[in-house]
Design a protein around this motif. Structure first.
Motif, PDB file in Angstrom:
ATOM      1  N   GLY A   5       0.798  -1.224   0.000  1.00 16.46           N
ATOM      2  CA  GLY A   5       0.000   0.000   0.000  1.00 16.46           C
ATOM      3  C   GLY A   5       0.826   1.267   0.000  1.00 16.46           C
ATOM      4  O   GLY A   5       0.272   2.365  -0.069  1.00 16.46           O
ATOM      5  N   ASP A   6       2.144   1.130   0.072  1.00 16.68           N
ATOM      6  CA  ASP A   6       3.014   2.307   0.098  1.00 16.68           C
ATOM      7  C   ASP A   6       3.081   2.958  -1.279  1.00 16.68           C
ATOM      8  O   ASP A   6       2.983   2.296  -2.314  1.00 16.68           O
ATOM      9  CB  ASP A   6       4.430   1.912   0.525  1.00 16.68           C
ATOM     10  CG  ASP A   6       4.533   1.591   2.008  1.00 16.68           C
ATOM     11  OD1 ASP A   6       3.490   1.561   2.675  1.00 16.68           O
ATOM     12  OD2 ASP A   6       5.654   1.353   2.476  1.00 16.68           O
ATOM     13  N   THR A   7       3.261   4.265  -1.307  1.00 12.37           N
ATOM     14  CA  THR A   7       3.453   4.968  -2.569  1.00 12.37           C
ATOM     15  C   THR A   7       4.868   4.712  -3.079  1.00 12.37           C
ATOM     16  O   THR A   7       5.742   4.243  -2.336  1.00 12.37           O
ATOM     17  CB  THR A   7       3.252   6.481  -2.388  1.00 12.37           C
ATOM     18  OG1 THR A   7       4.292   6.981  -1.534  1.00 12.37           O
ATOM     19  CG2 THR A   7       1.895   6.782  -1.773  1.00 12.37           C
ATOM     20  N   ASP A   8       5.103   5.070  -4.340  1.00 11.17           N
ATOM     21  CA  ASP A   8       6.449   4.931  -4.890  1.00 11.17           C
ATOM     22  C   ASP A   8       7.449   5.747  -4.087  1.00 11.17           C
ATOM     23  O   ASP A   8       8.584   5.316  -3.851  1.00 11.17           O
ATOM     24  CB  ASP A   8       6.483   5.395  -6.354  1.00 11.17           C
ATOM     25  CG  ASP A   8       5.963   4.339  -7.317  1.00 11.17           C
ATOM     26  OD1 ASP A   8       5.347   3.361  -6.851  1.00 11.17           O
ATOM     27  OD2 ASP A   8       6.170   4.502  -8.538  1.00 11.17           O
ATOM     28  N   GLU A   9       7.019   6.936  -3.675  1.00 13.72           N
ATOM     29  CA  GLU A   9       7.921   7.809  -2.917  1.00 13.72           C
ATOM     30  C   GLU A   9       8.291   7.177  -1.583  1.00 13.72           C
ATOM     31  O   GLU A   9       9.464   7.195  -1.168  1.00 13.72           O
ATOM     32  CB  GLU A   9       7.274   9.173  -2.703  1.00 13.72           C
ATOM     33  CG  GLU A   9       8.207  10.209  -2.107  1.00 13.72           C
ATOM     34  CD  GLU A   9       7.574  11.588  -2.051  1.00 13.72           C
ATOM     35  OE1 GLU A   9       8.274  12.531  -1.680  1.00 13.72           O
ATOM     36  OE2 GLU A   9       6.368  11.693  -2.376  1.00 13.72           O
ATOM     37  N   ASP A  10       7.299   6.584  -0.905  1.00 10.09           N
ATOM     38  CA  ASP A  10       7.560   5.901   0.364  1.00 10.09           C
ATOM     39  C   ASP A  10       8.520   4.726   0.155  1.00 10.09           C
ATOM     40  O   ASP A  10       9.471   4.536   0.921  1.00 10.09           O
ATOM     41  CB  ASP A  10       6.252   5.379   0.975  1.00 10.09           C
ATOM     42  CG  ASP A  10       5.339   6.504   1.441  1.00 10.09           C
ATOM     43  OD1 ASP A  10       5.857   7.599   1.731  1.00 10.09           O
ATOM     44  OD2 ASP A  10       4.117   6.275   1.485  1.00 10.09           O
ATOM     45  N   LEU A  11       8.242   3.961  -0.885  1.00  8.53           N
ATOM     46  CA  LEU A  11       9.085   2.802  -1.171  1.00  8.53           C
ATOM     47  C   LEU A  11      10.505   3.217  -1.504  1.00  8.53           C
ATOM     48  O   LEU A  11      11.469   2.565  -1.083  1.00  8.53           O
ATOM     49  CB  LEU A  11       8.483   1.990  -2.321  1.00  8.53           C
ATOM     50  CG  LEU A  11       7.174   1.267  -2.017  1.00  8.53           C
ATOM     51  CD1 LEU A  11       6.553   0.724  -3.300  1.00  8.53           C
ATOM     52  CD2 LEU A  11       7.405   0.118  -1.027  1.00  8.53           C
ATOM     53  N   TRP A  12      10.630   4.315  -2.255  1.00  3.47           N
ATOM     54  CA  TRP A  12      11.973   4.728  -2.668  1.00  3.47           C
ATOM     55  C   TRP A  12      12.791   5.212  -1.476  1.00  3.47           C
ATOM     56  O   TRP A  12      14.004   4.970  -1.421  1.00  3.47           O
ATOM     57  CB  TRP A  12      11.904   5.799  -3.752  1.00  3.47           C
ATOM     58  CG  TRP A  12      13.209   5.853  -4.505  1.00  3.47           C
ATOM     59  CD1 TRP A  12      14.212   6.751  -4.349  1.00  3.47           C
ATOM     60  CD2 TRP A  12      13.645   4.929  -5.490  1.00  3.47           C
ATOM     61  NE1 TRP A  12      15.257   6.447  -5.196  1.00  3.47           N
ATOM     62  CE2 TRP A  12      14.928   5.324  -5.895  1.00  3.47           C
ATOM     63  CE3 TRP A  12      13.058   3.791  -6.070  1.00  3.47           C
ATOM     64  CZ2 TRP A  12      15.664   4.635  -6.866  1.00  3.47           C
ATOM     65  CZ3 TRP A  12      13.780   3.106  -7.038  1.00  3.47           C
ATOM     66  CH2 TRP A  12      15.057   3.527  -7.415  1.00  3.47           C
ATOM     67  N   ARG A  13      12.142   5.870  -0.523  1.00  2.00           N
ATOM     68  CA  ARG A  13      12.855   6.284   0.688  1.00  2.00           C
ATOM     69  C   ARG A  13      13.417   5.060   1.413  1.00  2.00           C
ATOM     70  O   ARG A  13      14.514   5.107   1.964  1.00  2.00           O
ATOM     71  CB  ARG A  13      11.933   7.073   1.605  1.00  2.00           C
ATOM     72  CG  ARG A  13      11.756   8.527   1.199  1.00  2.00           C
ATOM     73  CD  ARG A  13      11.192   9.344   2.364  1.00  2.00           C
ATOM     74  NE  ARG A  13       9.837   8.929   2.684  1.00  2.00           N
ATOM     75  CZ  ARG A  13       8.740   9.510   2.199  1.00  2.00           C
ATOM     76  NH1 ARG A  13       8.847  10.516   1.348  1.00  2.00           N
ATOM     77  NH2 ARG A  13       7.548   9.087   2.553  1.00  2.00           N
ATOM     78  N   LYS A  14      12.677   3.965   1.378  1.00  3.71           N
ATOM     79  CA  LYS A  14      13.148   2.738   2.021  1.00  3.71           C
ATOM     80  C   LYS A  14      14.263   2.086   1.197  1.00  3.71           C
ATOM     81  O   LYS A  14      15.193   1.493   1.753  1.00  3.71           O
ATOM     82  CB  LYS A  14      11.979   1.774   2.207  1.00  3.71           C
ATOM     83  CG  LYS A  14      10.945   2.308   3.208  1.00  3.71           C
ATOM     84  CD  LYS A  14       9.696   1.448   3.257  1.00  3.71           C
ATOM     85  CE  LYS A  14       8.669   2.066   4.206  1.00  3.71           C
ATOM     86  NZ  LYS A  14       7.398   1.319   4.230  1.00  3.71           N
ATOM     87  N   CYS A  15      14.161   2.220  -0.122  1.00  2.00           N
ATOM     88  CA  CYS A  15      15.222   1.696  -0.981  1.00  2.00           C
ATOM     89  C   CYS A  15      16.546   2.401  -0.709  1.00  2.00           C
ATOM     90  O   CYS A  15      17.616   1.780  -0.719  1.00  2.00           O
ATOM     91  CB  CYS A  15      14.862   1.876  -2.459  1.00  2.00           C
ATOM     92  SG  CYS A  15      13.529   0.826  -3.048  1.00  2.00           S
ATOM     93  N   VAL A  16      16.466   3.701  -0.472  1.00  3.42           N
ATOM     94  CA  VAL A  16      17.677   4.503  -0.249  1.00  3.42           C
ATOM     95  C   VAL A  16      18.479   3.964   0.932  1.00  3.42           C
ATOM     96  O   VAL A  16      19.717   4.005   0.927  1.00  3.42           O
ATOM     97  CB  VAL A  16      17.305   5.986  -0.032  1.00  3.42           C
ATOM     98  CG1 VAL A  16      18.501   6.795   0.453  1.00  3.42           C
ATOM     99  CG2 VAL A  16      16.765   6.585  -1.330  1.00  3.42           C
ATOM    100  N   VAL A  17      17.791   3.434   1.939  1.00  5.02           N
ATOM    101  CA  VAL A  17      18.496   2.890   3.109  1.00  5.02           C
ATOM    102  C   VAL A  17      18.725   1.389   2.971  1.00  5.02           C
ATOM    103  O   VAL A  17      19.089   0.713   3.931  1.00  5.02           O
ATOM    104  CB  VAL A  17      17.724   3.192   4.411  1.00  5.02           C
ATOM    105  CG1 VAL A  17      17.666   4.688   4.648  1.00  5.02           C
ATOM    106  CG2 VAL A  17      16.317   2.594   4.380  1.00  5.02           C
TER     107      VAL A  17
END
Length: 206
Positions: A5-17
């Motif tokens: 249910g996360d947005t792309d922006e939310d997911l990408w912030r998690k990808c960054v870490v």
């Protein structure tokens, strides 16, 4: 499933870490669209799969630099795929032969089901349909062909196409206008991409 249910922006912030699960959700969310776009650029099922792999590998490598626009990473992914396809097209025959010999590049190794006659036929039909569409763009220059493939063949909006290609939206509009005029002059019509989607996706996922 968590993260779905996360947005792309939310997911990408998690990808960054370094969250690989978040990146996996982004892959599942956008891989089919990237694959269809790659197939519509190169007309080869095998090369399209290779380009998808390159695109997402590059996305992971650049995860610290990317900031999604309009809460979607898809235009950026399509931009990476565009550049990867150009590099592929400019590569030497020896390089292409080398890639073809790699175990992961052989569909018989990575997709044993590809030996089934029905799936092979589906792939060939999809490639044939895409190549027929690509033939209609033969009289266009590279920039015009880019916007035709994105906007007319893949249904990407003009603003997203501008982001993908790294140009202004006015450039996309003018290229589309010229391309439509040239296609009309040649008395050629592009089929809606929806007529290809079902065949392509079903064959890819089978």
């Amino acid at each position: 499933m968590r993260l779905m249910g996360d947005t792309d922006e939310d997911l990408w912030r998690k990808c960054v870490v370094g969250d690989a699960d978040a990146f996996g959700v982004l892959f599942d969310r956008h891989a089919d669209a990237v694959f269809r776009y790659c197939l519509s650029r190169c007309g080869s099922w095998h090369d399209a799969e290779e380009l998808v792999s390159i695109t997402f590998l590059e996305a992971w490598r650049q995860r610290n630099r990317l900031r999604p626009e309009r809460n979607t990473v898809l235009p950026w992914l399509l931009g990476v795929a565009t550049n990867a396809n150009r590099n592929r097209a400019r590569g030497s025959r020896r390089h292409a032969d080398f890639l073809a010999r790699l175990p992961h590049s052989d569909p018989r190794h990575s997709h044993p089901e590809a030996d089934h006659a029905e799936e092979v036929d589906s792939r060939l039909d999809a490639e044939r349909a895409v190549r027929e569409l690509l033939d209609t763009t033969a009289g266009l220059n590279e920039g015009e062909r880019d916007v035709v493939v994105l906007c007319l063949m893949n249904g990407v909006g003009q603003e997203e196409a501008a982001t993908t290609l790294g140009v202004r939206i006015g450039t996309v509009k003018s290229r589309l206008h010229r391309a439509r005029a040239k296609l009309a002059a040649m008395n050629r019509a592009l089929e809606p991409v929806e007529q290809l989607d079902t065949t392509i996706v079903e064959a890819r996922l089978s």
